[in-house]
Enzyme design. Structure first.
Site, mmCIF file in Angstrom:
data_model
loop_
_atom_site.group_PDB
_atom_site.id
_atom_site.type_symbol
_atom_site.label_atom_id
_atom_site.label_comp_id
_atom_site.label_asym_id
_atom_site.label_seq_id
_atom_site.Cartn_x
_atom_site.Cartn_y
_atom_site.Cartn_z
ATOM 1 N N LYS A 18 9.692 -60.690 5.571
ATOM 2 C CA LYS A 18 8.820 -59.659 5.320
ATOM 3 C C LYS A 18 7.211 -60.196 5.428
ATOM 4 O O LYS A 18 7.034 -61.165 4.843
ATOM 5 C CB LYS A 18 8.828 -58.782 4.227
ATOM 6 C CG LYS A 18 7.732 -57.875 4.008
ATOM 7 C CD LYS A 18 7.808 -57.140 2.735
ATOM 8 C CE LYS A 18 6.579 -56.228 2.484
ATOM 9 N NZ LYS A 18 6.624 -55.475 1.130
ATOM 10 N N GLU A 21 -1.475 -48.467 -6.558
ATOM 11 C CA GLU A 21 -0.560 -49.319 -6.981
ATOM 12 C C GLU A 21 -1.235 -50.149 -8.249
ATOM 13 O O GLU A 21 -2.307 -50.878 -7.948
ATOM 14 C CB GLU A 21 -0.154 -50.527 -5.962
ATOM 15 C CG GLU A 21 0.775 -51.653 -6.322
ATOM 16 C CD GLU A 21 1.488 -52.135 -4.787
ATOM 17 O OE1 GLU A 21 2.372 -52.720 -4.954
ATOM 18 O OE2 GLU A 21 1.212 -51.265 -3.778
ATOM 19 N N GLU A 49 12.384 -53.291 2.315
ATOM 20 C CA GLU A 49 10.875 -53.869 2.099
ATOM 21 C C GLU A 49 10.427 -53.489 0.517
ATOM 22 O O GLU A 49 9.921 -54.487 -0.063
ATOM 23 C CB GLU A 49 9.983 -52.867 2.806
ATOM 24 C CG GLU A 49 8.509 -53.093 2.597
ATOM 25 C CD GLU A 49 7.613 -52.064 3.305
ATOM 26 O OE1 GLU A 49 6.249 -52.157 3.257
ATOM 27 O OE2 GLU A 49 8.046 -51.435 4.352
ATOM 28 N N GLU A 88 1.491 -45.224 10.489
ATOM 29 C CA GLU A 88 1.350 -45.631 8.893
ATOM 30 C C GLU A 88 -0.016 -45.990 8.535
ATOM 31 O O GLU A 88 -0.477 -45.515 7.554
ATOM 32 C CB GLU A 88 2.608 -46.348 8.440
ATOM 33 C CG GLU A 88 2.563 -46.624 6.975
ATOM 34 C CD GLU A 88 3.638 -47.480 6.342
ATOM 35 O OE1 GLU A 88 3.238 -48.338 5.581
ATOM 36 O OE2 GLU A 88 4.707 -47.333 7.025
#
Length: 422
Positions: free
Chosen positions: A181, A226, A270, A408
């Site tokens: 990733k 986050e 992910e 996105e």
């Protein structure tokens, strides 16, 4: 005698006098009390801390930047005289901080001259000054930021088409087994007709995204969903986000999209990478941990994320900043394996991130504090106050579609674009 703006990492610590006391007759919105656009802020759901001025400041870079910052903070706190009538998280001697994504990017800790804080219905003011020139507690005013005016937007380092091609390149490398990733970011340039008063977008972000942490440090502002790490009274927590879908504004449709996100093998993969990277980094610092087996869907006004809250009981004296250093960069902002993903970002992303996707937050004299990841943010141009760089990033895995990732990234730019607009 006034303090110099910056103290080198190895310089003797200044002797600061700190006083925190309860105040009344204050605005319900902490941002209202910021008298200058040089704001410092960490606010969520109306609680948090804001500040201004610089009683002391450290600018640091390099591979040892976290260790140097912690050593500087330890020296400064040990030399300070503190009277704290509250003894709650955020009162007493506090620094704000923002760290670069890479070793070469600039990082800083700032100790404000004045802090206004709120927690659980109690509001306080902290004043911080050198022992040689004590200052009286300020009279809090309520200030209206200057209007921003029309905003134009232009491509940053890459156009949308060029960035989509970079995503396709990354997907090919993942398919070839080079990396599992990688998180790729892009920037957008906002251009105003007059200097941008950062207090206005800060207020808008805090009002529109109350469940996010609205932050400001040295011209970097944003509302991050986050939380990289919180340390408070022996409890360590981290909110991990990875896997995103754009909202439509139709509640029924969005519920269906949330369900599809929760079942998406691409997004679950992910997310698993991101959660595992956080759990592995925190494990040496915890005597016990709770790592959720499945994520929940976090609903924000513009997007929905797969989210997991990792929690642990501290096993050693690592400060909140020390824990942030152990976590950075997580798979949520870099990739897996970390070293390979970081090298790939350097090779193909085509821009300097600066402090985007680095730790941002605050810490007190005991080492407790909160550090988020600098996401959904913009950096004011220090050379031209009419310009800002806005940032967005996406996690790329084997099933990623370049067009979907571009969409996105556009959704993730919405908070800052809206906050700047009329």
């Amino acid at each position: 005698m006034s303090l110099p703006d910056t103290y080198p990492a190895g310089a003797p610590a200044p002797h600061l006098v700190v006083r925190s006391h309860v105040v009344t007759d204050v605005s319900p919105t902490l941002m209202d009390h910021l008298p200058t656009s040089g704001a410092l802020a960490w606010v969520r759901r109306g609680d948090g801390i804001v500040g201004w001025g610089a009683a002391a400041r450290l600018d640091v870079a390099g591979s040892n930047r976290f260790a140097e910052a912690q050593a500087w903070w330890k020296r400064l706190t040990s030399a300070a005289v503190v009277r704290d009538d509250l003894a709650v998280p955020g009162s007493g001697l506090v620094c704000f901080g923002s760290f670069g994504f890479t070793d070469e990017d600039p990082s800083e800790l700032v100790v404000p001259e004045v802090i206004v804080g709120r927690r659980g219905g109690t509001t306080w003011v902290t004043t911080i000054s050198p022992a040689s020139s004590l200052t009286a507690p300020p009279t809090l005013g309520r200030y209206e930021p200057d209007p921003v005016g029309p905003i134009a937007f232009a491509d940053g380092a890459r156009s949308g088409t060029a960035w989509s091609a970079i995503v396709a390149d990354a997907v090919g490398r993942i398919t070839d087994g080079d990396v599992d990733k990688v998180v790729l970011a892009r920037d957008l340039i906002a251009i105003a007709d007059q200097p941008i008063d950062l207090r206005r977008p800060l207020r808008r972000l805090a009002a529109a995204y109350p469940n996010c942490w609205t932050f400001a440090v040295d011209g970097l502002i944003g509302a991050t969903p986050e939380l990289l790490v919180r340390r408070e009274k022996g409890l360590i927590t981290s909110r991990v986000l990875a896997g995103t879908i754009r909202r439509t504004g139709d509640d029924a449709h969005d519920l269906a999209l949330a369900a599809s996100l929760a079942r998406s093998s691409k997004d679950l993969e992910e997310h698993e990478f991101a959660v595992r990277s956080v759990a592995d980094a925190l494990e040496p610092h915890c005597q016990s941990m709770n790592v959720p087996e499945t994520p929940f869907v976090l609903h924000l006004p513009n997007v929905m994320h797969l989210a997991s809250d990792v929690a642990g009981v501290a096993a050693n004296g690592a400060s909140a900043l020390g824990l942030a250093a152990a976590l950075h960069p997580s798979a949520a902002v870099c990739g897996t394996p970390t070293d390979v993903a970081r090298d790939l970002i350097s090779d193909i992303e085509g821009m300097g991130r600066g402090r985007y996707a680095g730790p941002v937050g605050w810490m007190d004299a005991s080492g407790d504090g909160e550090w988020g990841i600098a996401l959904r943010c913009g950096q004011a141009d220090p050379q031209d106050p009419r310009r800002m760089r806005l940032f967005a990033g996406c996690g790329i895995v084997a099933g990623s579609d370049p067009a979907a990732e571009l969409a996105e990234s556009n959704a993730k730019l919405v908070p800052m674009r809206d906050a700047l607009g009329d």
